[in-house]
Design an enzyme around this catalytic site. Structure first.
Site, mmCIF file in Angstrom:
data_model
loop_
_atom_site.group_PDB
_atom_site.id
_atom_site.type_symbol
_atom_site.label_atom_id
_atom_site.label_comp_id
_atom_site.label_asym_id
_atom_site.label_seq_id
_atom_site.Cartn_x
_atom_site.Cartn_y
_atom_site.Cartn_z
ATOM 1 C CG HIS A 246 45.885 56.103 66.100
ATOM 2 N ND1 HIS A 246 47.203 55.903 65.752
ATOM 3 C CD2 HIS A 246 45.647 55.274 67.151
ATOM 4 C CE1 HIS A 246 47.728 54.974 66.548
ATOM 5 N NE2 HIS A 246 46.812 54.587 67.419
ATOM 6 C CD GLU A 247 42.845 55.051 69.658
ATOM 7 O OE1 GLU A 247 42.801 53.824 69.491
ATOM 8 O OE2 GLU A 247 43.742 55.592 70.329
ATOM 9 C CG HIS B 281 43.908 50.587 66.801
ATOM 10 N ND1 HIS B 281 45.079 49.956 66.463
ATOM 11 C CD2 HIS B 281 44.266 51.624 67.601
ATOM 12 C CE1 HIS B 281 46.096 50.588 67.032
ATOM 13 N NE2 HIS B 281 45.637 51.611 67.711
ATOM 14 C CG ASP C 203 49.151 51.266 68.418
ATOM 15 O OD1 ASP C 203 48.621 52.252 67.879
ATOM 16 O OD2 ASP C 203 48.761 50.781 69.493
HETATM 17 ZN ZN LIG Z 1 46.901 52.952 68.630
#
Ligand SMILES: [Zn+2]
Length: 188
Positions: A115-116, A119, A125
């Site tokens: 997930h990170e 980014h 998000d």
């Molecule tokens: Zn996030």
């Protein structure tokens, strides 16, 4: 087909062709210009280095244009204790990911990591609680261990890398966080 595999195939074809024609062999064509390396380092990732490698493999498998490899420090993987996991993207494909050891005990560490990194690869998000969506992050709850981006998420990353400059300095620094744990009243 992965570029390396394609190149091997092309090289084989070229060798066969040139042999048949009696020509001097020529160099294999360079890799597709569309492929972008995202060089990451786990030198300061501590116990999360393996998760970073797994997350890189996931992104490499799910995207067409991205090649995450340990070829530099465009992306640094770090960890801390408390305060939440987050990604700080200085520009597309560049920045740092910080894993919170406390969250990594609560949530899937691989999902947090993937997930990170999402980014860093340009995704915002999307806290909609859907475990099938990688960027829903912690909103999908601690039981969600899905660490794969959806096809739409992966396509978005491909699009960003296909059409956006790779290493321009961004107008601002993006910081994305993993959401704080749900309050007792909101827990399911
Ligand atoms: Zn996030």
């Amino acid at each position: 087909m992965r570029p390396s595999k394609l190149l091997r195939t092309l090289a084989t074809l070229a060798a066969v062709t040139t042999a048949a024609l009696g020509l001097t062999a020529v160099q294999a064509a360079p890799a597709s210009a569309a492929v972008r390396n995202v060089c990451y380092t786990t030198a300061q990732a501590g116990p999360y280095a393996t998760y970073a490698d797994q997350a890189a493999a996931i992104w490499n498998a799910r995207t067409a244009n991205i090649n995450m490899a340990k070829c530099g420090s465009n992306l640094r993987i770090l960890y801390t204790t408390g305060g939440g996991s987050y990604a700080q993207r200085t520009s597309l494909g560049n920045g740092r990911v910080v894993i919170d050891t406390q969250q990594a005990q609560q949530y899937s560490p691989l999902r947090i990591m993937t997930h990170e990194i999402g980014h860093i690869l340009g995704l915002p998000d999307n806290y909609n609680g859907n475990c099938a969506i990688l960027m829903s992050g912690g909103s999908a709850g601690t039981s969600c261990t899905n660490s794969n981006p959806s096809s739409a998420e992966a396509a978005r990353v491909d699009s960003l890398f296909g059409f956006a400059p790779f290493a321009t300095t961004g107008a601002g620094v993006f910081t994305g966080s993993w959401p704080a744990p749900a309050t007792a009243g909101a827990q399911r």
